[in-house]
Design a protein around this motif. Sequence first.
Motif, PDB file in Angstrom:
ATOM      1  N   CYS A   1      18.557   0.158  34.710  1.00  0.00           N
ATOM      2  CA  CYS A   1      18.883   1.497  35.208  1.00  0.00           C
ATOM      3  C   CYS A   1      20.016   1.363  36.235  1.00  0.00           C
ATOM      4  O   CYS A   1      19.940   0.539  37.151  1.00  0.00           O
ATOM      5  CB  CYS A   1      17.657   2.144  35.838  1.00  0.00           C
ATOM      6  SG  CYS A   1      18.048   3.660  36.736  1.00  0.00           S
TER       7      CYS A   1
ATOM      8  N   CYS B   1      18.134   2.672  39.800  1.00  0.00           N
ATOM      9  CA  CYS B   1      17.036   1.995  40.497  1.00  0.00           C
ATOM     10  C   CYS B   1      16.849   0.541  40.046  1.00  0.00           C
ATOM     11  O   CYS B   1      15.952  -0.138  40.532  1.00  0.00           O
ATOM     12  CB  CYS B   1      15.735   2.770  40.315  1.00  0.00           C
ATOM     13  SG  CYS B   1      15.015   2.618  38.663  1.00  0.00           S
TER      14      CYS B   1
ATOM     15  N   ASN C   1      15.565  -0.675  37.498  1.00  0.00           N
ATOM     16  CA  ASN C   1      14.427  -0.878  36.602  1.00  0.00           C
ATOM     17  C   ASN C   1      14.963  -1.446  35.279  1.00  0.00           C
ATOM     18  O   ASN C   1      16.119  -1.208  34.938  1.00  0.00           O
ATOM     19  CB  ASN C   1      13.762   0.496  36.376  1.00  0.00           C
ATOM     20  CG  ASN C   1      12.399   0.380  35.730  1.00  0.00           C
ATOM     21  OD1 ASN C   1      11.855  -0.718  35.594  1.00  0.00           O
ATOM     22  ND2 ASN C   1      11.853   1.515  35.327  1.00  0.00           N
TER      23      ASN C   1
ATOM     24  N   CYS D   1      16.496   6.672  32.630  1.00  0.00           N
ATOM     25  CA  CYS D   1      15.283   6.124  33.225  1.00  0.00           C
ATOM     26  C   CYS D   1      14.480   7.284  33.817  1.00  0.00           C
ATOM     27  O   CYS D   1      15.026   8.378  34.033  1.00  0.00           O
ATOM     28  CB  CYS D   1      15.743   5.135  34.297  1.00  0.00           C
ATOM     29  SG  CYS D   1      14.531   4.588  35.488  1.00  0.00           S
TER      30      CYS D   1
ATOM     31  N   CYS E   1      13.725   7.806  36.713  1.00  0.00           N
ATOM     32  CA  CYS E   1      14.308   8.230  37.995  1.00  0.00           C
ATOM     33  C   CYS E   1      15.539   9.115  37.800  1.00  0.00           C
ATOM     34  O   CYS E   1      16.119   9.610  38.763  1.00  0.00           O
ATOM     35  CB  CYS E   1      14.686   7.004  38.837  1.00  0.00           C
ATOM     36  SG  CYS E   1      16.269   6.273  38.386  1.00  0.00           S
TER      37      CYS E   1
HETATM   38 ZN    ZN Z   1      15.875   4.245  37.381  1.00  0.00          ZN
END
Ligand code: ZN
Length: 254
Positions: free
Chosen positions: A127, A130, A132, A148, A150
């Motif tokens: 991501c 973030c 991820n 993602c 987020c």
């Molecule tokens: Zn993310």
Amino acid sequence: MENVLQAAKDLAASRHAVALTGAGISVESGIPPFRGKGGLWEKIDPMEYAHIEALRRNPEAVWRVLIQDMKTTLDTARPNDGHTGLAQLEKMGILKTIITQNVDGLHQLAGSRHTIEFHGSFAWMRCMNCSNRIETRYLDISVIPPRCACGGIWRPECVFFGEEIPPRCLIDSKHAAMSCDVMLVVGTSAEVQPAAYMPVIAKNRGATIIEINPEKTALTRSVSDYIIRGKAGEVMNGILSALNQIRSSAPVDG
Ligand code: ZN
Ligand code: NAD
């Protein structure tokens, strides 16, 4: 093919062979290269889409033009005789390391264990917000660009133009290039730096540089000792059968 026999002899006599591979080795697996015949860059401008600034500025366009198709192709791509041939050379104890510029994971799928992914890997997405991570094959791309939880946009863990080579990969690759006595340079146009510099390092240390490519490259004549003009899979099959003949006719010690 005279040079096929020479390559088999050089590999049989080597103590530490290393391979540098590029997009061309995966062409027989149905993955288009960037440059050369049928390459992606006949259709798109690399700097417009494969540069990190393009990804930051317009991720949706980069996803539509570059990443989406790549995911569809790579999700089902299988290794070809070029990949399995190199894996076989490793099992025979001849090939110690593969430095690959490819992001398709096909060397590992073919069974190669010592592979340096110089330009990262397409197997995972990160991501951009973030950090991820998700495995690419499980990523839903029904909406482009995929996001993602987020809200950040996913990007492949590949090295885009303008990004740094992961320092560990660069160190390991230089070490491999300095340690080898034979380097097989397979399916690379040798135009992307610093990957293209690895054969130069090896050559300066006295290694024999053998190119396998249907076309001449930036290394042909200036750096390579010789080139085997052909497709990676076919040439690897030829080299392996010549090697097996050399080994079966060699006197057994003791
Ligand atoms: Zn993310
Ligand atoms: P390139 O696209 O610049 O050059 C491909 C080379 O492969 C050419 O020299 C061409 O003549 C040769 N070739 C074509 N068919 C071949 C075959 N059947 N057997 C052997 N050689 C063949 O590739 P590059 O030098 O790797 O640089 C491009 C960059 O693009 C790489 O850094 C890589 O990260 C990325 N890329 C990766 C993939 C992949 O992972 N499969 C695909 C496209 C681009």
